[in-house]
Design a protein around this motif. Structure first.
Motif, PDB file in Angstrom:
ATOM      1  N   GLY A  11       0.836  -1.194   0.000  1.00 57.22           N
ATOM      2  CA  GLY A  11       0.000   0.000   0.000  1.00 57.22           C
ATOM      3  C   GLY A  11       0.873   1.246   0.000  1.00 57.22           C
ATOM      4  N   ARG A  12       0.591   2.136   0.927  1.00 56.54           N
ATOM      5  CA  ARG A  12       1.372   3.369   1.018  1.00 56.54           C
ATOM      6  C   ARG A  12       2.758   3.100   1.602  1.00 56.54           C
ATOM      7  N   LEU A  13       3.717   3.855   1.135  1.00 56.21           N
ATOM      8  CA  LEU A  13       5.069   3.836   1.680  1.00 56.21           C
ATOM      9  C   LEU A  13       5.163   5.055   2.592  1.00 56.21           C
ATOM     10  N   VAL A  14       5.210   4.805   3.895  1.00 58.24           N
ATOM     11  CA  VAL A  14       5.182   5.882   4.879  1.00 58.24           C
ATOM     12  C   VAL A  14       6.596   6.113   5.396  1.00 58.24           C
ATOM     13  N   ILE A  15       7.179   7.253   5.047  1.00 56.86           N
ATOM     14  CA  ILE A  15       8.521   7.602   5.487  1.00 56.86           C
ATOM     15  C   ILE A  15       8.392   8.301   6.826  1.00 56.86           C
ATOM     16  N   VAL A  16       8.884   7.648   7.870  1.00 58.77           N
ATOM     17  CA  VAL A  16       8.829   8.208   9.221  1.00 58.77           C
ATOM     18  C   VAL A  16      10.198   8.809   9.523  1.00 58.77           C
ATOM     19  N   GLY A  17      10.249  10.133   9.628  1.00 62.72           N
ATOM     20  CA  GLY A  17      11.501  10.820   9.905  1.00 62.72           C
ATOM     21  C   GLY A  17      12.108  11.419   8.653  1.00 62.72           C
ATOM     22  N   PRO A  18      11.662  12.618   8.264  1.00 64.05           N
ATOM     23  CA  PRO A  18      12.184  13.229   7.048  1.00 64.05           C
ATOM     24  C   PRO A  18      13.490  14.007   7.278  1.00 64.05           C
ATOM     25  N   GLY A  19      14.488  13.291   7.819  1.00 64.31           N
ATOM     26  CA  GLY A  19      15.826  13.868   7.928  1.00 64.31           C
ATOM     27  C   GLY A  19      16.548  13.678   6.612  1.00 64.31           C
ATOM     28  N   ALA A  20      17.848  13.490   6.653  1.00 71.80           N
ATOM     29  CA  ALA A  20      18.629  13.352   5.417  1.00 71.80           C
ATOM     30  C   ALA A  20      18.200  12.117   4.622  1.00 71.80           C
ATOM     31  N   VAL A  21      18.242  10.941   5.244  1.00 66.69           N
ATOM     32  CA  VAL A  21      17.858   9.715   4.538  1.00 66.69           C
ATOM     33  C   VAL A  21      16.383   9.765   4.164  1.00 66.69           C
ATOM     34  N   GLY A  22      15.526  10.129   5.110  1.00 65.21           N
ATOM     35  CA  GLY A  22      14.089  10.167   4.848  1.00 65.21           C
ATOM     36  C   GLY A  22      13.700  11.130   3.747  1.00 65.21           C
ATOM     37  N   PHE A  59      24.388   4.669   0.785  1.00 65.62           N
ATOM     38  CA  PHE A  59      24.674   5.952   0.144  1.00 65.62           C
ATOM     39  C   PHE A  59      24.869   7.018   1.212  1.00 65.62           C
ATOM     40  N   ASN A  60      25.534   8.084   0.837  1.00 65.77           N
ATOM     41  CA  ASN A  60      25.739   9.210   1.748  1.00 65.77           C
ATOM     42  C   ASN A  60      24.720  10.290   1.431  1.00 65.77           C
ATOM     43  N   CYS A  61      24.228  10.936   2.467  1.00 65.31           N
ATOM     44  CA  CYS A  61      23.319  12.056   2.275  1.00 65.31           C
ATOM     45  C   CYS A  61      23.423  12.980   3.477  1.00 65.31           C
ATOM     46  N   TRP A  62      22.963  14.191   3.309  1.00 63.00           N
ATOM     47  CA  TRP A  62      23.022  15.173   4.390  1.00 63.00           C
ATOM     48  C   TRP A  62      21.933  16.215   4.176  1.00 63.00           C
ATOM     49  N   LEU A  63      21.625  16.911   5.258  1.00 63.54           N
ATOM     50  CA  LEU A  63      20.672  18.018   5.195  1.00 63.54           C
ATOM     51  C   LEU A  63      21.447  19.325   5.174  1.00 63.54           C
ATOM     52  N   ASP A  64      21.162  20.174   4.201  1.00 64.07           N
ATOM     53  CA  ASP A  64      21.681  21.541   4.241  1.00 64.07           C
ATOM     54  C   ASP A  64      20.880  22.324   5.273  1.00 64.07           C
ATOM     55  N   GLU A  65      19.602  22.062   5.270  1.00 65.33           N
ATOM     56  CA  GLU A  65      18.650  22.613   6.240  1.00 65.33           C
ATOM     57  C   GLU A  65      17.418  21.729   6.164  1.00 65.33           C
ATOM     58  N   GLU A  66      16.547  21.843   7.133  1.00 66.95           N
ATOM     59  CA  GLU A  66      15.340  21.020   7.110  1.00 66.95           C
ATOM     60  C   GLU A  66      14.596  21.248   5.800  1.00 66.95           C
ATOM     61  N   GLY A  67      14.302  20.160   5.112  1.00 65.55           N
ATOM     62  CA  GLY A  67      13.589  20.256   3.845  1.00 65.55           C
ATOM     63  C   GLY A  67      14.484  20.336   2.619  1.00 65.55           C
ATOM     64  N   ARG A  68      15.813  20.415   2.805  1.00 61.87           N
ATOM     65  CA  ARG A  68      16.725  20.422   1.654  1.00 61.87           C
ATOM     66  C   ARG A  68      17.856  19.438   1.912  1.00 61.87           C
ATOM     67  N   ALA A  69      17.869  18.370   1.107  1.00 64.25           N
ATOM     68  CA  ALA A  69      18.815  17.277   1.300  1.00 64.25           C
ATOM     69  C   ALA A  69      19.664  17.090   0.055  1.00 64.25           C
ATOM     70  N   ALA A  70      20.895  16.653   0.280  1.00 58.21           N
ATOM     71  CA  ALA A  70      21.807  16.331  -0.805  1.00 58.21           C
ATOM     72  C   ALA A  70      22.261  14.886  -0.649  1.00 58.21           C
ATOM     73  N   TRP A  71      22.686  14.281  -1.753  1.00 62.70           N
ATOM     74  CA  TRP A  71      23.079  12.880  -1.716  1.00 62.70           C
ATOM     75  C   TRP A  71      24.234  12.621  -2.674  1.00 62.70           C
ATOM     76  N   GLN A  72      24.956  11.565  -2.366  1.00 60.73           N
ATOM     77  CA  GLN A  72      25.975  11.009  -3.257  1.00 60.73           C
ATOM     78  C   GLN A  72      25.547   9.585  -3.538  1.00 60.73           C
TER      79      GLN A  72
END
Length: 191
Positions: free
Chosen positions: A6-17, A133-146
């Motif tokens: 069904g739905r894919l529920v992402i709990v925790g919208p940090g860098a990975v989320g 994979f590597n990822c990080w938050l520049d700020e809440e709501g903006r994430a970058a990844w390698q």
């Protein structure tokens, strides 16, 4: 036997989320985000920006995944993807299990082994992921990844193999995902 998803529920919208939510939405999958009220407010108002790290923030794409304010009423076909650090997993899993009746399948995408002690206290159907994979938050709501993935799914005792195979196929539409029968080795090599 596989699993209807069904739905894919992402709990925790940090860098990975945030990265996983953005990729799932780009792939057209039924993904929603659940987190702290402030994070949900921001995502609802501004969406999630994400970009490949080497390309720079100027290439960020904005997506607006739906926000799920309450986990009450989740169906057993829904998938909870816990994208919290292990130190926050106990609280998140406890709250999610209480709200959902512990019916959904739960996967922790926190590297390490602590999640294998936490999730069984709250969910009967559960598995774990190694985030490759590597990822990080520049700020809440903006994430970058390698690198866009991979994810490796599994359990210590190889339970839920059919369900994990179905989940890996679905998640592979958004990022490379596979399963492992030697999941403990993968967990320890990532640590």
């Amino acid at each position: 036997m596989g699993m209807t998803i069904g739905r894919l529920v992402i709990v925790g919208p940090g860098a990975v989320g945030s990265c996983v939510a953005a990729w799932l939405c780009e792939a057209g999958l039924d993904a929603v985000v659940h987190g702290r009220p402030g994070a949900m407010d921001r995502i609802e108002a501004e969406g999630i920006q994400h970009y490949e790290g080497k390309s720079g923030a100027r290439t960020a794409r904005r997506l607006r995944p739906p926000v799920l304010r309450s986990l009450a009423g989740l169906d057993e076909d829904d998938l909870l993807l816990f994208c919290t650090k292990n130190r926050g997993l106990e609280e998140a899993a406890s709250s999610a299990a209480a709200a959902s009746g512990a019916r959904p399948f739960a996967i922790s995408l926190a590297n390490g082994i602590d999640n294998q002690e936490i999730l069984p206290r709250h969910f009967v159907r559960r598995a774990y992921g190694v985030v490759g994979f590597n990822c990080w938050l520049d700020e809440e709501g903006r994430a970058a990844w390698q690198n866009r993935g991979p994810l490796l799914l599994g359990t210590a005792d190889n339970s839920f193999a059919a369900e994990l195979s179905s989940l890996a196929k679905t998640l592979s539409l958004a990022l490379p995902t596979s399963t492992s029968r030697r999941f403990g080795d993968a967990v320890h090599s990532k640590i």
